[in-house]
Design a protein around this motif. Structure first.
Motif, PDB file in Angstrom:
ATOM      1  N   THR A  71       0.806  -1.225   0.000  1.00 34.76           N
ATOM      2  CA  THR A  71       0.000   0.000   0.000  1.00 34.76           C
ATOM      3  C   THR A  71       0.837   1.273   0.000  1.00 34.76           C
ATOM      4  O   THR A  71       0.277   2.365   0.071  1.00 34.76           O
ATOM      5  N   ARG A 102      -9.141 -10.810   5.643  1.00 37.95           N
ATOM      6  CA  ARG A 102      -9.550 -10.379   6.972  1.00 37.95           C
ATOM      7  C   ARG A 102     -10.980 -10.853   7.244  1.00 37.95           C
ATOM      8  O   ARG A 102     -11.710 -11.246   6.340  1.00 37.95           O
ATOM      9  N   ALA A 107     -14.603  -6.256   8.451  1.00 34.39           N
ATOM     10  CA  ALA A 107     -14.458  -5.407   7.277  1.00 34.39           C
ATOM     11  C   ALA A 107     -15.699  -4.556   7.040  1.00 34.39           C
ATOM     12  O   ALA A 107     -15.607  -3.399   6.618  1.00 34.39           O
ATOM     13  N   ASP A 110     -15.736  -1.831   9.862  1.00 35.99           N
ATOM     14  CA  ASP A 110     -14.621  -0.886   9.882  1.00 35.99           C
ATOM     15  C   ASP A 110     -14.102  -0.698   8.458  1.00 35.99           C
ATOM     16  O   ASP A 110     -13.464  -1.584   7.897  1.00 35.99           O
ATOM     17  N   PHE A 111     -14.379   0.478   7.894  1.00 33.22           N
ATOM     18  CA  PHE A 111     -13.994   0.716   6.500  1.00 33.22           C
ATOM     19  C   PHE A 111     -12.487   0.594   6.291  1.00 33.22           C
ATOM     20  O   PHE A 111     -12.038   0.181   5.202  1.00 33.22           O
ATOM     21  N   SER A 112     -11.690   0.923   7.285  1.00 27.87           N
ATOM     22  CA  SER A 112     -10.244   0.842   7.108  1.00 27.87           C
ATOM     23  C   SER A 112      -9.807  -0.584   6.808  1.00 27.87           C
ATOM     24  O   SER A 112      -8.844  -0.815   6.055  1.00 27.87           O
ATOM     25  N   ILE A 113     -10.505  -1.567   7.367  1.00 28.69           N
ATOM     26  CA  ILE A 113     -10.193  -2.970   7.088  1.00 28.69           C
ATOM     27  C   ILE A 113     -10.635  -3.337   5.679  1.00 28.69           C
ATOM     28  O   ILE A 113      -9.899  -3.992   4.934  1.00 28.69           O
ATOM     29  N   ARG A 115     -10.944  -1.321   3.210  1.00 27.42           N
ATOM     30  CA  ARG A 115     -10.030  -0.621   2.300  1.00 27.42           C
ATOM     31  C   ARG A 115      -8.713  -1.379   2.168  1.00 27.42           C
ATOM     32  O   ARG A 115      -8.178  -1.524   1.060  1.00 27.42           O
ATOM     33  N   GLN A 116      -8.194  -1.877   3.271  1.00 31.25           N
ATOM     34  CA  GLN A 116      -6.948  -2.637   3.222  1.00 31.25           C
ATOM     35  C   GLN A 116      -7.087  -3.875   2.349  1.00 31.25           C
ATOM     36  O   GLN A 116      -6.193  -4.209   1.566  1.00 31.25           O
ATOM     37  N   GLU A 119      -7.079  -2.692  -1.263  1.00 28.56           N
ATOM     38  CA  GLU A 119      -5.789  -2.143  -1.675  1.00 28.56           C
ATOM     39  C   GLU A 119      -4.726  -3.224  -1.838  1.00 28.56           C
ATOM     40  O   GLU A 119      -3.966  -3.224  -2.807  1.00 28.56           O
TER      41      GLU A 119
END
Length: 256
Positions: A71, A102, A107, A110-113, A115-116, A119
């Motif tokens: 990333t 994940r 997921a 939590d949008f950050s998960i 997104r990861q 990505e």
């Protein structure tokens, strides 16, 4: 890191991206045994330096470890430049095994998960591929092998975030394959089922788990034949054909 001896040189270099994965390590070893020089790329540089040394000792091939963060998109230009400098006048080939899986509920919460997941599994390859393309086309040849997943064939309730990233990857590879074909570059999409890797460790509902070593050998064999797509193990093609044939009105009721 330079290995001793230069026997059986094929004139190829394989850059293995995601080389800290068990499949990536296994593929690097198989490609080196076949006579290629190897670049190992991953975030944990110390780990892949040890792998590079091991491959050099066992095969006598020239190897190098390079830091690559999936990333850290702004760093990918410099990474690709280093890869081409290592390859010099040899033919560069690419094996891409980077990925992350994940928990689906995490997921969604939590949008950050989420997104990861997207990505690492999709955008990181697009980032590298678009930077590699000019050189691949200019060398008029080479092989690209990318690990997708059977999860990308149809969105399922239990892992559709991960599956959607892989589906995007598959679509990109299909178009890129057509784009690079006139330049003699082959692009292989590999759709594994469940592999015995750190990414799948502890995941519920796993069955018919295959070995990374077997997958690596199948990938190299298919790449050498110029194949477009394979499932591994091969019986997953039949399984996914059945799953894709289930009508949506019924499929959405399944807890899979």
């Amino acid at each position: 890191m330079t290995g001793v001896g230069e026997t059986g040189d094929t004139g190829d270099v394989w850059v293995v991206i995601g080389a800290s994965s068990s499949v990536g390590r296994a593929f690097a070893m198989e490609a080196a045994k076949a006579g290629a020089d190897i670049v190992l790329a991953a975030r944990d540089l110390e780990d892949i330096e040890a792998s590079a040394a091991d491959i050099a000792v066992h095969t006598g091939r020239r190897t190098e470890a390079m830091h690559w963060d999936a990333t850290a998109f702004d760093d990918h230009d410099a990474f690709v430049g280093d890869v081409w400098r290592f390859a010099a006048r040899k033919r560069l080939n690419v094996f891409f095994a980077a990925g992350t899986m994940r928990n689906q509920d995490e997921a969604i919460a939590d949008f950050s998960i989420a997104r990861q997941i997207v990505e690492v599994n999709y955008l990181s390859f697009v980032s590298v591929a678009t930077r590699l393309e000019p050189g691949l086309r200019a060398q008029k040849g080479g092989r690209v092998v990318v690990l997708g997943s059977v999860a990308g064939d149809r969105g399922r309730r239990l892992n559709f975030v991960y599956g959607s990233a892989k589906a995007g990857l598959h679509a990109f590879l299909g178009g890129w394959r057509s784009r690079l074909q006139p330049d003699g570059v082959s692009v292989l999409t590999v759709k594994p089922g469940f592999l015995d890797t750190a990414m799948t460790w502890g995941q519920p509902g796993l069955f018919l788990v295959a070995s990374p070593q077997g997958a690596a050998k199948a990938c190299l064999k298919a790449a050498n034949k110029g194949r477009n797509e394979i499932y591994y193990p091969a019986f997953w093609r039949l399984i996914m054909t059945i799953i894709k044939s289930v009508p949506e009105v019924l499929f959405k009721r399944l807890s899979i």
